[in-house]
Scaffold this active site. Structure first.
Site: not given
Ligand SMILES: NC(=O)c1ccc[n+]([C@@H]2O[C@H](COP(=O)([O-])OP(=O)(O)OC[C@H]3O[C@@H](n4cnc5c(N)ncnc54)[C@H](O)[C@@H]3O)[C@@H](O)[C@H]2O)c1
Length: 288
Positions: A123, A144, A156, A194
């Protein structure tokens, strides 16, 4: 490198909210999808979640039973990073932590075929830092998606200084083929959405903390007054408060703007395990 608008092999790394959503988008667009999680159980649970989501779409008449079966048949799961070797594109969506993502990109670079594209769903983090952790910086790009990925139109496309135009074009085509509306943006923390959204969300938390208005009144005001589909505190719960703090920290580190400095209660809520919808409790309670 070109990614066919359908029938490429797409690897998804990370089995959280976003990884699951992106997997659904790619499989429905006709790609073979390899879901990789650190634990096989989690990868299998992700596929089961996809099956449930597609089942609901069949019940609502939005998808035929045949389309559901064909889509599911395209999705395999693994806990082995080596199983991503034949992917044309790998999209990582693991925790918003630069050290974790850099280590993952270095690992992916070792196993994924030369010429394949490695993408991040970060993000806010600098995509160039992930690119230079690999031996193929020209093939590393930000893609993104927004939450929930199957519903949100925007993607994005973030081309860092190191990326080739061919890479940026290939992922733009991929996003379009998935039915999304891609926009191009420079590799700056928060990209477009963001960088504009998070000062607003953070200031809503400050407004709650300083007693200007209640949680429900803040959320109702922004729905009724701005025609937003949800209020800022409900949106923070949807994004995840841990992810939101990570996003604000990265924005603050880049721009040093006080509007990006996370409201103190956000960190306390994360420390308490109140992460929003994914933990059942955030500003709102989802445990009922
Ligand atoms: N939540 C949102 O609204 C959103 C929107 C767009 C992008 N993102 C981005 O997507 C990515 C994931 O976010 P999310 O919301 O799916 O998070 P989440 O917390 O739902 O999932 C995170 C994942 O990362 C894994 N993880 C945690 N620590 C780890 C490690 N040390 N090594 C490998 N894997 C690990 C977890 O097991 C899980 O599968 C981030 O980069 C976030 O910025 C999030």
């Amino acid at each position: 490198m070109t990614i066919s608008s359908s029938s490429s092999t797409v690897g998804i790394v990370g089995s959280g909210i976003m990884g699951s959503g992106i997997a659904e988008v790619a499989a429905k667009a006709g790609h073979d999808v390899v879901l990789r999680s650190r634990k096989q159980d989690t990868a299998d649970a992700m596929r089961a979640g996809l099956e449930k989501s597609l089942g609901k779409q069949v019940e609502k008449g939005r998808l035929s039973e045949e389309e559901r079966d064909v889509t599911l048949a395209r999705v395999t799961t693994t806990d082995q990073i080596a199983d991503l070797a034949d992917c044309d594109l790998v999209i990582e969506s693991v925790v918003e932590d630069l050290a974790v993502k850099r280590a993952l990109f270095a690992e992916l670079d070792e196993v994924v075929a030369p010429g394949a594209i490695l993408a991040t769903n970060t993000s806010t983090l600098p995509v160039v830092e992930m690119a230079v952790a690999t031996g193929r910086p020209e093939s590393v790009v930000g893609v993104h998606f927004f939450n929930p990925a199957p519903m949100m139109a925007l993607v994005e496309i973030v081309a860092p200084l190191t990326a080739s135009e061919e890479t940026a074009e290939a992922v733009t085509e991929f996003a379009t083929g998935c039915g999304k509306s891609p926009v191009r943006v420079a590799d700056r923390a928060g990209f477009i959405v963001n960088a504009l959204l998070f000062p607003y969300l953070n200031n809503a938390v400050r407004m709650l903390e300083n007693g200007t208005a209640s949680r429900d009144d803040i959320d109702e005001a922004m729905k009724g007054g701005c025609n937003f589909p949800m209020g800022p505190l409900a949106l923070l719960d949807l994004v995840g408060l841990d992810t939101s703090v990570a996003i604000l920290d990265a924005l603050h580190a880049e721009f040093a703007d006080p509007n990006f400095s996370p409201a103190p209660v956000l960190r306390r809520m994360v420390a308490a395990g109140h992460l929003g919808r994914k933990s059942g409790q955030g500003f709102h309670d989802y445990r009922r």
